[in-house]
Structures are given as structure tokens and as C-alpha cells.
Write an enzyme that holds these catalytic residues in place. Structure first.
Site, PDB file in Angstrom:
ATOM      1  N   GLN A  36      -4.573  -1.551   9.475  1.00 25.16           N
ATOM      2  CA  GLN A  36      -4.448  -3.037   8.859  1.00 25.16           C
ATOM      3  C   GLN A  36      -5.164  -4.081   9.857  1.00 25.16           C
ATOM      4  O   GLN A  36      -4.795  -4.199  10.812  1.00 25.16           O
ATOM      5  CB  GLN A  36      -3.164  -3.179   8.640  1.00 25.16           C
ATOM      6  CG  GLN A  36      -2.877  -4.651   7.866  1.00 25.16           C
ATOM      7  CD  GLN A  36      -3.621  -4.684   6.214  1.00 25.16           C
ATOM      8  OE1 GLN A  36      -3.288  -3.632   5.716  1.00 25.16           O
ATOM      9  NE2 GLN A  36      -4.031  -5.650   6.164  1.00 25.16           N
ATOM     10  N   ASP A  48     -10.889   2.975   3.811  1.00 22.74           N
ATOM     11  CA  ASP A  48     -11.348   1.905   3.711  1.00 22.74           C
ATOM     12  C   ASP A  48     -12.766   1.647   3.580  1.00 22.74           C
ATOM     13  O   ASP A  48     -13.268   0.522   3.339  1.00 22.74           O
ATOM     14  CB  ASP A  48     -10.822   0.847   4.892  1.00 22.74           C
ATOM     15  CG  ASP A  48      -9.627   0.063   4.834  1.00 22.74           C
ATOM     16  OD1 ASP A  48      -9.540  -0.286   3.344  1.00 22.74           O
ATOM     17  OD2 ASP A  48      -8.857  -0.352   5.537  1.00 22.74           O
ATOM     18  N   LYS A  76       0.699  -1.311  -0.136  1.00 19.94           N
ATOM     19  CA  LYS A  76      -0.104   0.027  -0.073  1.00 19.94           C
ATOM     20  C   LYS A  76       0.810   1.242   0.046  1.00 19.94           C
ATOM     21  O   LYS A  76       0.554   2.105  -0.627  1.00 19.94           O
ATOM     22  CB  LYS A  76      -0.883  -0.119   1.158  1.00 19.94           C
ATOM     23  CG  LYS A  76      -2.132  -0.955   0.991  1.00 19.94           C
ATOM     24  CD  LYS A  76      -2.723  -1.176   2.341  1.00 19.94           C
ATOM     25  CE  LYS A  76      -3.849  -2.469   2.067  1.00 19.94           C
ATOM     26  NZ  LYS A  76      -4.577  -2.791   3.347  1.00 19.94           N
TER      27      LYS A  76
END
Ligand code: NAD
Length: 287
Positions: free
Chosen positions: A97, A120, A53
Site C-alpha cells: 500500500q 498493482d 481490499k
């Protein structure tokens, strides 16, 4: 029939080139899109995802920050960091994460992220907006899947769509997006009776199960569009150690009309849509 391959690497490259141009245009006006990624613990798969990422951000001319904590860090330390990032104008997107270690309350951590920076799309406010048909941030994996439909000119209106999997990250938002695109949607899961009955009716079949080669050719309607979200590492057999999806690619490609491979299908699109959401957040911040 041999299915058309929906190439996620090629699509990701096209989209990322466009994002880079948009990011540079924004930077020229004084705002560089910024993403902060928080990693807790040493899970090797998570470490790879975070590295990828951050690397994708750099390639796209985004600013990125990686914040790493040991597995035993107190939740309050992470919450305080999120509060700091929420207030930092150089950061437009914040990502924690998953999975977090067992002593964390993941929901509480995700809810601590400012909805305007929740790239997200996991914050309840953003989930609600998606449900209402007015999405602000769409979770990256299902968002990436919609780009395959767009790029391949697949019109979902009136189609039978079947999603296998009902997770908050993939299955549920995927079903919602298919519904919004006009499909008739069925969500199958671990308690579904006679899964094949449903999958054989699907014009569009999305597999998000987490079981290697779970969807076989006899479960697929001839000509269907098959999207394989699964990422599994094979444990034994001649292909041990290799990655494979939830779909038995070699068998299903002989029946389906179009199919995404693993690797090289949905995977590269997920990070691409993280860039899309971060860029969108940065553009919104100056509107
Ligand atoms: P999850 O474990 O949260 O959900 C799996 C779902 O599969 C559950 O809803 C469960 O009900 C369903 N399921 C399990 N067994 C079943 C069965 N026998 N019949 C029907 N349904 C069954 O997983 P997830 O986070 O949604 O991820 C699913 C897969 O997608 C995993 O392989 C994961 O690694 C992969 N994934 C890939 C990406 C990507 O970028 N390509 C992103 C996220 C997840």
C-alpha cells in the site's frame, strides 16, 4: 442534456460475481487465489483501503493475508517479507500500500515484488509490457476505467481522449490504454497551458488530478464521456467532510453524455480490478 450515469457499484457487482465463480472453479481444482497486502504505518486512509481490499477478497472467496508494520520498520524487513511472499505458492498477488514512509525507497520496494505477482502493475517490467501493447498486469484504476467503456459500448477508435494527470498510477497508464484502444490521446498536467482548450476538444475526458470539482461544465464538450478518478474530501463549505471527485458533477452532468459519479464510480472498480489481476495471476500459475 443530462448525462447518463456510469454506475461503478453495479458494474463492480457484476464483475465480482463472475470472479467469485471463477475463483471457486479454480479452488475446486486445488488453487485458491491468494493476495498479500502489506501496510506500513498508520495512515488512516491507507488503513481503510487495505481493509476494503482484504474484505473484497473474502467476499470473492479469495485467500488474503494482511501484513502490518509500524511506520519506523526498516526497509530490509519489508524486503525480506516480499522475498518470502514471492516464494509462497499460496500467494498469487502482492500489493504494497502506497504511500510508504519517507525513509523508504518506494521504487526499490515495488521492484522487489516478483513481476508475476505484481497485481498493482507498478513493476517496471509490467509497465514496459503495457507500453509495448502486451500488458500482463494493468494498474487497477485505469483498468477499471476501461471496463466502463466496454460495458457502455463506447468505441474509442478515432476519438479525441484527454487525460488530466500524468501519475504512474493513473494518468500515464490510462493514456496508454486509450491509445491502444484507438483514441487520439492528449495528456494534460500541472504545466499545461490553457487546459480548457484541450478538454473542450475531448470526446472522452478522464480527470485524475486530486483537486475537488476542478473540471467545470465550461471545460467539457457537449456529449463527452467524463470519467472522474478523483477522490477528495471537502474541507469547508456546506458539504465539508463529504467525498467529491475532480469533476463538478452537478454542472458537468448537464453538458456531458455520460459521467461517473464520486463516490460510486471509479472507486469500486479499482478494488474490483485488483481481484481481476489476482485471479488472473492464480489462473496463470496453474496453466
Ligand atoms: P498525483 O498527485 O500523483 O497526480 C496528479 C496529477 O494532476 C499530476 O500529474 C499533475 O501534473 C496533475 N495536475 C495537478 N494540478 C494540475 C492542474 N492545475 N492542471 C492540470 N493538471 C494538474 O495523483 P494520482 O495518484 O494520479 O491521483 C489523482 C486523483 O485520483 C486523486 O484525487 C486520487 O485520490 C485519485 N485516485 C483515485 C483512485 C480510485 O480508485 N478512484 C485511485 C488512485 C487515485
Amino acid at each position: 442534456m443530462t448525462a447518463r450515469i456510469l454506475d461503478g457499484n453495479a458494474l463492480a457487482q457484476t464483475l465480482r460475481a463472475d470472479f467469485k465463480t471463477r475463483a471457486e472453479a479454480l479452488a475446486a481444482r486445488g488453487t485458491r487465489p491468494g493476495l498479500a497486502v502489506i501496510l506500513v504505518g498508520e495512515d488512516p486512509a491507507s488503513a481503510v483501503y487495505v481493509r476494503n481490499k482484504v474484505a473484497a477478497c473474502e467476499k470473492a472467496s479469495f485467500h488474503s493475508e494482511k501484513i502490518v508494520y509500524p511506520a519506523d520498520v526498516a526497509q530490509d524487513v519489508v524486503l525480506a517479507k516480499i522475498a518470502e511472499l514471492n516464494a509462497n505458492p499460496a500467494i498469487h498477488g502482492i500489493l504494497v500500500q502506497l504511500p510508504l514512509p519517507a525513509h523508504f525507497d518506494s521504487d526499490r520496494v515495488l521492484e522487489a515484488i516478483a513481476p508475476a505477482k505484481d497485481v498493482d502493475g507498478f513493476h517496471a517490467e509490467n509497465v514496459g509490457a503495457l507500453m509495448q501493447g502486451q500488458p500482463r498486469f494493468i494498474p487497477c484504476t485505469p483498468y477499471g476505467v476501461t471496463k466502463f467503456f466496454e460495458a457502455a459500448g463506447i468505441d474509442l477508435k478515432g476519438k479525441e481522449a484527454v487525460v488530466i494527470g500524468r501519475s504512474n498510477i493513473v494518468g500515464k497508464p490510462m493514456a496508454m490504454l486509450l491509445l491502444q484502444a484507438g483514441a487520439t490521446v492528449t495528456i494534460c498536467h500541472s504545466q499545461t497551458r490553457d487546459l480548457a482548450f484541450h478538454t473542450k476538444r475531448a470526446d472522452v475526458l478522464v480527470a485524475a488530478v486530486g483537486r475537488p470539482r476542478f473540471v467545470t461544465a465550461d471545460m467539457v464538450k457537449p456529449g463527452a464521456v467524463v470519467i472522474d478518478v478523483g477522490i477528495n474530501r471537502l474541507q469547508d463549505g456546506p458539504d465539508a467532510g463529504k467525498l467529491c471527485g475532480d469533476v463538478d458533477f452537478d454542472g458537468v452532468r448537464e453538458v456531458a453524455g455520460a459521467i461517473t459519479p464520486v463516490p460510486g464510480g471509479v472507486g469500486p472498480m479499482t478494488i474490483t480490478m485488483l481481484l481481476a489481476n489476482t485471479l488472473e495471476a492464480a489462473e496463470r500459475s496453474v496453466r
